[in-house]
Design a protein around this motif. Structure first.
Motif, PDB file in Angstrom:
ATOM      1  N   THR B  13      -4.321  -2.056  11.579  1.00 27.20           N
ATOM      2  CA  THR B  13      -3.194  -1.582  10.796  1.00 27.20           C
ATOM      3  C   THR B  13      -3.644  -0.444   9.897  1.00 27.20           C
ATOM      4  N   GLN B  14      -2.793   0.549   9.826  1.00 26.38           N
ATOM      5  CA  GLN B  14      -3.117   1.669   8.946  1.00 26.38           C
ATOM      6  C   GLN B  14      -3.008   1.211   7.503  1.00 26.38           C
ATOM      7  N   TRP B  15      -4.141   1.176   6.814  1.00 27.15           N
ATOM      8  CA  TRP B  15      -4.124   0.738   5.424  1.00 27.15           C
ATOM      9  C   TRP B  15      -4.040   1.913   4.457  1.00 27.15           C
ATOM     10  N   TRP B  16      -4.271   3.108   4.961  1.00 28.69           N
ATOM     11  CA  TRP B  16      -4.256   4.264   4.074  1.00 28.69           C
ATOM     12  C   TRP B  16      -2.833   4.812   3.997  1.00 28.69           C
ATOM     13  N   GLY B  17      -2.563   5.521   2.923  1.00 29.46           N
ATOM     14  CA  GLY B  17      -1.221   6.087   2.755  1.00 29.46           C
ATOM     15  C   GLY B  17      -0.791   6.015   1.303  1.00 29.46           C
ATOM     16  N   THR B  18       0.516   6.200   1.103  1.00 30.69           N
ATOM     17  CA  THR B  18       1.095   6.219  -0.242  1.00 30.69           C
ATOM     18  C   THR B  18       1.852   4.934  -0.495  1.00 30.69           C
ATOM     19  N   TYR B  19       1.592   4.327  -1.647  1.00 30.32           N
ATOM     20  CA  TYR B  19       2.252   3.074  -2.010  1.00 30.32           C
ATOM     21  C   TYR B  19       2.896   3.237  -3.379  1.00 30.32           C
ATOM     22  N   GLU B  20       3.876   2.363  -3.627  1.00 26.10           N
ATOM     23  CA  GLU B  20       4.504   2.343  -4.940  1.00 26.10           C
ATOM     24  C   GLU B  20       4.110   1.032  -5.625  1.00 26.10           C
ATOM     25  N   VAL B  21       3.470   1.155  -6.771  1.00 27.36           N
ATOM     26  CA  VAL B  21       3.088  -0.023  -7.552  1.00 27.36           C
ATOM     27  C   VAL B  21       3.885   0.028  -8.844  1.00 27.36           C
ATOM     28  N   GLU B  22       4.847  -0.848  -8.959  1.00 25.36           N
ATOM     29  CA  GLU B  22       5.745  -0.808 -10.111  1.00 25.36           C
ATOM     30  C   GLU B  22       5.003  -1.203 -11.387  1.00 25.36           C
ATOM     31  N   LEU B  23       5.583  -0.788 -12.506  1.00 27.08           N
ATOM     32  CA  LEU B  23       4.977  -1.095 -13.805  1.00 27.08           C
ATOM     33  C   LEU B  23       4.863  -2.603 -13.998  1.00 27.08           C
ATOM     34  N   ASP B  24       3.751  -3.014 -14.571  1.00 23.63           N
ATOM     35  CA  ASP B  24       3.473  -4.441 -14.804  1.00 23.63           C
ATOM     36  C   ASP B  24       3.459  -5.252 -13.526  1.00 23.63           C
ATOM     37  N   SER B  25       3.010  -4.604 -12.473  1.00 25.11           N
ATOM     38  CA  SER B  25       2.785  -5.350 -11.235  1.00 25.11           C
ATOM     39  C   SER B  25       1.511  -4.821 -10.605  1.00 25.11           C
ATOM     40  N   GLY B  26       1.157  -5.347  -9.475  1.00 27.80           N
ATOM     41  CA  GLY B  26      -0.091  -4.910  -8.859  1.00 27.80           C
ATOM     42  C   GLY B  26      -0.028  -5.024  -7.360  1.00 27.80           C
ATOM     43  N   GLY B  27      -1.150  -4.764  -6.739  1.00 29.00           N
ATOM     44  CA  GLY B  27      -1.245  -4.860  -5.288  1.00 29.00           C
ATOM     45  C   GLY B  27      -2.663  -5.229  -4.908  1.00 29.00           C
ATOM     46  N   GLN B  28      -2.779  -5.805  -3.729  1.00 32.86           N
ATOM     47  CA  GLN B  28      -4.109  -6.204  -3.236  1.00 32.86           C
ATOM     48  C   GLN B  28      -4.237  -5.700  -1.813  1.00 32.86           C
ATOM     49  N   TRP B  29      -5.353  -5.051  -1.531  1.00 30.05           N
ATOM     50  CA  TRP B  29      -5.650  -4.550  -0.199  1.00 30.05           C
ATOM     51  C   TRP B  29      -6.981  -5.120   0.249  1.00 30.05           C
ATOM     52  N   CYS B  30      -6.977  -5.843   1.356  1.00 25.96           N
ATOM     53  CA  CYS B  30      -8.217  -6.324   1.953  1.00 25.96           C
ATOM     54  C   CYS B  30      -8.474  -5.469   3.183  1.00 25.96           C
ATOM     55  N   ILE B  31      -9.518  -4.667   3.112  1.00 25.12           N
ATOM     56  CA  ILE B  31      -9.851  -3.725   4.195  1.00 25.12           C
ATOM     57  C   ILE B  31     -11.194  -4.159   4.755  1.00 25.12           C
ATOM     58  N   GLY B  32     -11.151  -4.886   5.862  1.00 24.74           N
ATOM     59  CA  GLY B  32     -12.398  -5.427   6.384  1.00 24.74           C
ATOM     60  C   GLY B  32     -12.994  -6.375   5.345  1.00 24.74           C
ATOM     61  N   PRO B  33     -14.249  -6.152   4.968  1.00 24.72           N
ATOM     62  CA  PRO B  33     -14.871  -7.043   3.990  1.00 24.72           C
ATOM     63  C   PRO B  33     -14.524  -6.714   2.544  1.00 24.72           C
ATOM     64  N   ALA B  34     -13.950  -5.529   2.314  1.00 25.84           N
ATOM     65  CA  ALA B  34     -13.724  -5.079   0.936  1.00 25.84           C
ATOM     66  C   ALA B  34     -12.352  -5.509   0.443  1.00 25.84           C
ATOM     67  N   ARG B  35     -12.258  -5.632  -0.869  1.00 22.09           N
ATOM     68  CA  ARG B  35     -10.975  -5.993  -1.485  1.00 22.09           C
ATOM     69  C   ARG B  35     -10.717  -5.057  -2.655  1.00 22.09           C
ATOM     70  N   LEU B  36      -9.521  -4.469  -2.645  1.00 21.13           N
ATOM     71  CA  LEU B  36      -9.101  -3.598  -3.736  1.00 21.13           C
ATOM     72  C   LEU B  36      -7.938  -4.257  -4.456  1.00 21.13           C
ATOM     73  N   LEU B  37      -8.086  -4.357  -5.773  1.00 23.92           N
ATOM     74  CA  LEU B  37      -7.007  -4.873  -6.612  1.00 23.92           C
ATOM     75  C   LEU B  37      -6.567  -3.761  -7.552  1.00 23.92           C
ATOM     76  N   VAL B  38      -5.265  -3.551  -7.617  1.00 23.62           N
ATOM     77  CA  VAL B  38      -4.727  -2.502  -8.480  1.00 23.62           C
ATOM     78  C   VAL B  38      -3.625  -3.104  -9.337  1.00 23.62           C
ATOM     79  N   TYR B  39      -3.661  -2.790 -10.626  1.00 27.29           N
ATOM     80  CA  TYR B  39      -2.645  -3.293 -11.546  1.00 27.29           C
ATOM     81  C   TYR B  39      -2.135  -2.130 -12.369  1.00 27.29           C
ATOM     82  N   ARG B  40      -0.805  -2.008 -12.439  1.00 26.56           N
ATOM     83  CA  ARG B  40      -0.194  -0.885 -13.160  1.00 26.56           C
ATOM     84  C   ARG B  40       0.383  -1.376 -14.479  1.00 26.56           C
ATOM     85  N   LEU B  41      -0.166  -0.795 -15.587  1.00 29.22           N
ATOM     86  CA  LEU B  41       0.373  -1.099 -16.910  1.00 29.22           C
ATOM     87  C   LEU B  41       0.968   0.176 -17.486  1.00 29.22           C
TER      88      LEU B  41
END
Lengths: 280, 276
Positions: B13-41
């Motif tokens: 699955t294409q994991w790259w691209g543009t995402y919308e992370v709303e205020l006071d929320s976050g997102g999690q991306w697991c790409i193979g062994p790596a994990r990215l956590l993003v939180y928007r304040l």
């Protein structure tokens, strides 16, 4: 007002005043020329130390020339001055041998560039970052923030160790183990520690070497390569890792507490007496 | 809420691209062994990238928005959370794969010998980096490898050479032997031995910063093809094919090369030049 004008006219008629004004104008031109030359040098792609030295030489030469012309305008005979300067130079030369030697050594250092500003060097037991390479001396800042001034002559005559010129550096950890330890097992444990240290380079590969048979211990050495800036951190990390690994595998470090892990003894003949001592 | 989990899928699955992370929320991306956590304040982005250690992890899982507050507080006590202050209220997040910033050195499983005037194609797999940008005009905040990368020295001596990354997987002679993974890019390297002597390859240096990254239609990531001509001298010409990789069907450009490709790229590519 007319009195002031008359006074100025009388002043202007005096040759000495006109000469003085001409001399002042020559000196002002000299200063202007040095400023223009300095500004021009800033755009040259030269090393900062070389540019500084060239700037000082150019400024001195232009100002001396301007001074000579100004003195000539004032009627002073330069021949007499040069003769006097020659005698003074000889006298000063004898007195300033060391300074001249440092000056010439400084020129050689700037040309040869065994080190540059910002690099860390060791000279005669003193290690520090090079702050400046001046005409007479090199200034170092040690790791505990001491300023050390080393005459250029001393630097040129002695050995200079440049710790930061090359990209990678080897870290050697000397370890002593007991005679009853199996060196093959020690080697495996040490190389495994190096393998799991992230900052160790894969190539050149970590290596294990025998150093000597000591009085009550065998000295061995683990050598790993890392980026030069990681040298200290790698050394500390390896020391921690080695101690931990030795404790895990029951390898004894002479002089330290006996390892608590019940690892198989390398020398079965030594095991009973060790156990007996612990029970006592 | 977008949730994608392709851990059991054969396509990536294409994991790259543009995402919308709303205020006071976050997102999690697991790409193979790596994990990215993003939180928007408000006026702040908080991110954690945990590079993984399992080289064979192949799935992509995206959870957006993610239930983050409790996780992030826990993570902040133990992980390296990066906090970025921003003046705008944009919720746009851009994830891009990037190739490493240093050359990659790969070793074959066993030494390979190419006869004189012969040629061989090998395949090298390189760990990808993740670039995270935010804002309507994307500004880079983070760029880290998706797996920890070990370094190695490549050169004729310890004072002549350069620092490179060591590839985690050996270079392969058969493409099928290389797993297609979301956190790695594959490079096809054709080695032409134009000398009079056989060439033994014990290690191969790939000029990764000069390569562009492409995505095939099945989601796999490829770099431009490379051709190395061995000519009995230390520095040898390296050609980087300007077209899309031949093995990547339906390839599209994902990331440009980090460094401008030189017309005549000369470099030392092999750890062992000749064999008798």
């Amino acid at each position: 007002m007319s009195q002031i004008l008359a006074w100025l006219e009388a002043l202007w008629s005096m040759d000495m005043v006109r000469a003085g004004l001409r001399a002042a104008a020559i000196m002002a031109c000299g200063l202007l020329v040095t400023r223009m030359v300095n500004r021009q040098m800033s755009s040259w792609g030269m090393h900062v130390q070389h540019r500084m030295l060239l700037r000082r030489v150019a400024t001195g030469a232009v100002l001396v020339l301007a001074l000579a012309l100004a003195l000539a305008e004032l009627g002073l005979q330069l021949g007499v001055l040069l003769g006097t300067a020659g005698i003074v130079t000889v006298a000063v030369g004898f007195a300033a041998q060391t300074s001249v030697s440092n000056l010439i050594s400084g020129l050689f250092l700037m040309g040869e560039q065994p080190f540059r500003v910002g690099e860390t060097i060791t000279v005669g037991g003193t290690t520090g970052e090079v702050l400046s390479i001046d005409l007479l001396s090199v200034k170092l800042c040690t790791s505990d923030n001491l300023l050390v001034r080393i005459p250029n002559e001393t630097v040129l005559k002695g050995n200079v160790i440049n710790l930061t010129r090359l990209a990678i550096r080897r870290c050697d950890i000397k370890i002593s183990v007991s005679y009853h330890e199996d060196l093959g097992r020690v080697r495996s444990v040490l190389l495994d520690v190096a393998e799991h240290e992230p900052a160790c380079l894969k190539n050149p590969k970590p290596s294990f070497s025998f150093v000597e048979f000591g009085d009550a211990r065998i000295a061995v050495q683990l050598s790993v390569w890392s980026r030069r800036e990681n040298h200290g951190a790698v050394r500390n990390a390896l020391a921690e890792g080695i101690k931990r690994a030795f404790e895990t595998h029951g390898i004894e470090l002479p002089g330290g507490p006996r390892p608590a892990a019940a690892a198989p003894a390398s020398n079965p003949a030594a095991a009973p007496s060790t156990t007996a001592q612990q029970q006592a | 809420m977008q949730q994608v989990d392709t851990s059991m899928s054969s396509e990536i699955t294409q994991w790259w691209g543009t995402y919308e992370v709303e205020l006071d929320s976050g997102g999690q991306w697991c790409i193979g062994p790596a994990r990215l956590l993003v939180y928007r304040l408000a006026h702040e982005w908080r991110m954690v990238l945990e590079p993984g250690h399992d080289p064979g992890a192949s799935g992509v899982a995206i959870e957006l928005p993610a239930e983050l507050p409790a996780q992030l507080d826990h993570l902040m006590a133990h992980a390296q959370v990066r906090c970025f202050g921003v003046s705008d209220d944009s919720t746009q997040l851009v994830l891009e794969p990037q190739l490493p910033d240093q050359p990659v050195v790969a070793t074959p499983e066993r030494k390979v010998e190419i006869p004189a005037q012969g040629e061989l194609t090998v395949y090298v797999s390189s760990t990808l980096w993740l670039r995270v940008s935010v804002g309507r005009t994307p500004r880079k905040l983070l760029e880290l490898p998706l797996q920890p990368m070990a370094e190695t020295w490549f050169g004729r001596s310890t004072h002549e050479g350069e620092l490179c990354y060591a590839s985690r997987t050996p270079c392969r002679l058969h493409l099928d032997d290389l797993a297609v993974l979301p956190h790695r890019a594959i490079t096809s390297v054709r080695v032409q031995n134009q000398s009079r002597l056989p060439l033994v390859i014990s290690e191969l240096k790939l000029p990764v910063p000069y390569l562009a990254l492409y995505a095939a239609s099945n989601g796999s990531l490829w770099t431009q093809d490379v051709v190395v001509e061995h000519e009995e001298r230390e520095l040898m010409p390296v050609q980087i094919r300007q077209s899309a990789p031949q093995h990547a069907e339906g390839a599209t450009l994902v990331a440009s090369a980090r460094r401008q490709t030189l017309e005549n790229l000369m470099m030392r590519a092999f750890g062992s030049l000749f064999s008798e």
